[in-house]
Scaffold this motif. Structure first.
Motif, PDB file in Angstrom:
ATOM      1  N   GLU A 223       0.821  -1.201   0.000  1.00 13.90           N
ATOM      2  CA  GLU A 223       0.000   0.000   0.000  1.00 13.90           C
ATOM      3  C   GLU A 223       0.863   1.263   0.000  1.00 13.90           C
ATOM      4  O   GLU A 223       0.542   2.244  -0.667  1.00 13.90           O
ATOM      5  CB  GLU A 223      -0.888  -0.016   1.248  1.00 13.90           C
ATOM      6  CG  GLU A 223      -1.813   1.149   1.415  1.00 13.90           C
ATOM      7  CD  GLU A 223      -2.602   1.025   2.711  1.00 13.90           C
ATOM      8  OE1 GLU A 223      -2.589   2.013   3.472  1.00 13.90           O
ATOM      9  OE2 GLU A 223      -3.207  -0.030   2.950  1.00 13.90           O
ATOM     10  N   GLU A 224       1.959   1.237   0.735  1.00 14.45           N
ATOM     11  CA  GLU A 224       2.810   2.419   0.854  1.00 14.45           C
ATOM     12  C   GLU A 224       4.004   2.403  -0.097  1.00 14.45           C
ATOM     13  O   GLU A 224       4.853   3.281  -0.031  1.00 14.45           O
ATOM     14  CB  GLU A 224       3.283   2.573   2.303  1.00 14.45           C
ATOM     15  CG  GLU A 224       2.117   2.756   3.235  1.00 14.45           C
ATOM     16  CD  GLU A 224       2.466   3.535   4.467  1.00 14.45           C
ATOM     17  OE1 GLU A 224       3.579   4.072   4.554  1.00 14.45           O
ATOM     18  OE2 GLU A 224       1.595   3.616   5.340  1.00 14.45           O
ATOM     19  N   ASN A 225       4.066   1.385  -0.937  1.00 15.12           N
ATOM     20  CA  ASN A 225       5.130   1.275  -1.928  1.00 15.12           C
ATOM     21  C   ASN A 225       6.528   1.317  -1.277  1.00 15.12           C
ATOM     22  O   ASN A 225       7.386   2.116  -1.650  1.00 15.12           O
ATOM     23  CB  ASN A 225       5.003   2.371  -2.992  1.00 15.12           C
ATOM     24  CG  ASN A 225       5.855   2.078  -4.205  1.00 15.12           C
ATOM     25  OD1 ASN A 225       6.103   0.911  -4.527  1.00 15.12           O
ATOM     26  ND2 ASN A 225       6.312   3.110  -4.879  1.00 15.12           N
ATOM     27  N   CYS A 226       6.689   0.468  -0.263  1.00 12.65           N
ATOM     28  CA  CYS A 226       7.974   0.384   0.427  1.00 12.65           C
ATOM     29  C   CYS A 226       8.208  -1.078   0.821  1.00 12.65           C
ATOM     30  O   CYS A 226       7.377  -1.931   0.542  1.00 12.65           O
ATOM     31  CB  CYS A 226       7.999   1.293   1.651  1.00 12.65           C
ATOM     32  SG  CYS A 226       6.845   0.823   2.946  1.00 12.65           S
ATOM     33  N   SER A 227       9.300  -1.353   1.470  1.00 15.07           N
ATOM     34  CA  SER A 227       9.606  -2.721   1.874  1.00 15.07           C
ATOM     35  C   SER A 227       9.002  -3.040   3.248  1.00 15.07           C
ATOM     36  O   SER A 227       8.680  -2.139   4.025  1.00 15.07           O
ATOM     37  CB  SER A 227      11.121  -2.931   1.934  1.00 15.07           C
ATOM     38  OG  SER A 227      11.674  -2.182   2.997  1.00 15.07           O
ATOM     39  N   ILE A 228       8.874  -4.323   3.540  1.00 15.38           N
ATOM     40  CA  ILE A 228       8.438  -4.741   4.873  1.00 15.38           C
ATOM     41  C   ILE A 228       9.441  -4.230   5.905  1.00 15.38           C
ATOM     42  O   ILE A 228       9.072  -3.825   7.002  1.00 15.38           O
ATOM     43  CB  ILE A 228       8.296  -6.272   4.961  1.00 15.38           C
ATOM     44  CG1 ILE A 228       7.120  -6.745   4.114  1.00 15.38           C
ATOM     45  CG2 ILE A 228       8.112  -6.722   6.403  1.00 15.38           C
ATOM     46  CD1 ILE A 228       6.931  -8.249   4.101  1.00 15.38           C
ATOM     47  N   ASN A 229      10.706  -4.243   5.555  1.00 15.79           N
ATOM     48  CA  ASN A 229      11.740  -3.745   6.460  1.00 15.79           C
ATOM     49  C   ASN A 229      11.462  -2.292   6.856  1.00 15.79           C
ATOM     50  O   ASN A 229      11.611  -1.915   8.021  1.00 15.79           O
ATOM     51  CB  ASN A 229      13.111  -3.873   5.799  1.00 15.79           C
ATOM     52  CG  ASN A 229      14.227  -3.637   6.764  1.00 15.79           C
ATOM     53  OD1 ASN A 229      14.372  -4.361   7.743  1.00 15.79           O
ATOM     54  ND2 ASN A 229      15.032  -2.618   6.507  1.00 15.79           N
TER      55      ASN A 229
ATOM     56  N   VAL B   7      -2.698  13.410  10.809  1.00 14.56           N
ATOM     57  CA  VAL B   7      -1.454  13.637  10.094  1.00 14.56           C
ATOM     58  C   VAL B   7      -1.223  12.447   9.179  1.00 14.56           C
ATOM     59  O   VAL B   7      -1.205  11.304   9.616  1.00 14.56           O
ATOM     60  CB  VAL B   7      -0.267  13.798  11.062  1.00 14.56           C
ATOM     61  CG1 VAL B   7       1.019  14.004  10.296  1.00 14.56           C
ATOM     62  CG2 VAL B   7      -0.526  14.966  12.002  1.00 14.56           C
ATOM     63  N   ASP B   8      -1.080  12.710   7.907  1.00 14.39           N
ATOM     64  CA  ASP B   8      -0.808  11.666   6.933  1.00 14.39           C
ATOM     65  C   ASP B   8       0.659  11.735   6.554  1.00 14.39           C
ATOM     66  O   ASP B   8       1.139  12.771   6.127  1.00 14.39           O
ATOM     67  CB  ASP B   8      -1.649  11.861   5.654  1.00 14.39           C
ATOM     68  CG  ASP B   8      -3.131  11.764   5.937  1.00 14.39           C
ATOM     69  OD1 ASP B   8      -3.507  10.946   6.794  1.00 14.39           O
ATOM     70  OD2 ASP B   8      -3.892  12.514   5.311  1.00 14.39           O
ATOM     71  N   PHE B   9       1.358  10.636   6.720  1.00 10.87           N
ATOM     72  CA  PHE B   9       2.749  10.566   6.310  1.00 10.87           C
ATOM     73  C   PHE B   9       2.834   9.778   5.011  1.00 10.87           C
ATOM     74  O   PHE B   9       2.192   8.754   4.859  1.00 10.87           O
ATOM     75  CB  PHE B   9       3.603   9.846   7.360  1.00 10.87           C
ATOM     76  CG  PHE B   9       3.872  10.667   8.576  1.00 10.87           C
ATOM     77  CD1 PHE B   9       4.936  11.548   8.597  1.00 10.87           C
ATOM     78  CD2 PHE B   9       3.061  10.562   9.678  1.00 10.87           C
ATOM     79  CE1 PHE B   9       5.192  12.307   9.717  1.00 10.87           C
ATOM     80  CE2 PHE B   9       3.303  11.312  10.803  1.00 10.87           C
ATOM     81  CZ  PHE B   9       4.380  12.191  10.823  1.00 10.87           C
ATOM     82  N   SER B  10       3.614  10.270   4.096  1.00 16.29           N
ATOM     83  CA  SER B  10       3.908   9.485   2.897  1.00 16.29           C
ATOM     84  C   SER B  10       5.418   9.417   2.780  1.00 16.29           C
ATOM     85  O   SER B  10       6.109  10.397   3.009  1.00 16.29           O
ATOM     86  CB  SER B  10       3.280  10.117   1.658  1.00 16.29           C
ATOM     87  OG  SER B  10       3.770  11.423   1.470  1.00 16.29           O
ATOM     88  N   PHE B  11       5.922   8.249   2.470  1.00 18.42           N
ATOM     89  CA  PHE B  11       7.356   8.025   2.415  1.00 18.42           C
ATOM     90  C   PHE B  11       7.719   7.600   0.998  1.00 18.42           C
ATOM     91  O   PHE B  11       7.279   6.576   0.522  1.00 18.42           O
ATOM     92  CB  PHE B  11       7.759   6.918   3.386  1.00 18.42           C
ATOM     93  CG  PHE B  11       7.330   7.207   4.779  1.00 18.42           C
ATOM     94  CD1 PHE B  11       8.159   7.907   5.639  1.00 18.42           C
ATOM     95  CD2 PHE B  11       6.095   6.801   5.248  1.00 18.42           C
ATOM     96  CE1 PHE B  11       7.773   8.183   6.930  1.00 18.42           C
ATOM     97  CE2 PHE B  11       5.698   7.070   6.531  1.00 18.42           C
ATOM     98  CZ  PHE B  11       6.542   7.768   7.385  1.00 18.42           C
TER      99      PHE B  11
END
Length: 153
Positions: free
Chosen positions: A92-98, A137-141
């Motif tokens: 969903e956030e387009n990142c790794s599980i790590n 607050v929405d964070f996007s990384f």
């Protein structure tokens, strides 16, 4: 109440042995096993500090570094359901599980603030305490860059 003592940047654990009626502990986060014991709290603190001093002297004599380096990697068993949730969140956030695990640990250790790329973002509790309005607050990384949006409810 802390479960650790600190002296010269070293941490010492402590426990009470009911059978032997003694307090004992060890210096944590070092390569060697260094223990200490005493019959009372003041004595345990003194024994810990003496153990640190002795350890530093011994390391200097041997020409070795006293700290055990943390390599930043460890295995975690979290169960199938939590693993699945972490995986889906990473998609969903387009990142790794790590990255999900790092954020979660960071959040747990830092309370209601999140540290990303050496920047501290305070949210939720601190915002609610300063005003009567609720904020989300929405964070996007994205590729080590972090942006956030705040909107009032």
């Amino acid at each position: 109440m802390s479960k650790l003592m600190k002296h010269k940047g070293f941490y010492g654990s402590y426990e009470f042995d009911f059978e032997d009626e003694v307090l004992h502990g060890k210096i944590e986060c070092i390569n060697d096993l260094v223990t200490y014991e005493a019959s009372d709290v003041a004595g345990l603190k003194a024994a810990f500090e003496e153990a640190v001093e002795d350890y530093l002297e011994t390391c200097e004599m041997l020409g070795k570094k006293p700290d055990k380096p943390m390599n930043g990697s460890f295995n975690v068993r979290i169960g199938e359901e939590l693993h699945k949730k972490a995986y889906l969140k990473s998609l969903e956030e387009n990142c790794s599980i790590n990255d999900i695990v790092k954020r979660s640990v960071n959040y747990y250790l830092n309370g209601s603030k999140m540290i990303i790329n050496n920047h501290s973002y305070h949210y939720t509790n601190e915002l609610l305490n300063k005003t009567e309005r609720k904020y989300e607050v929405d964070f996007s990384f994205n590729n080590k860059e972090s942006d956030y949006k705040m909107k009032a409810h």
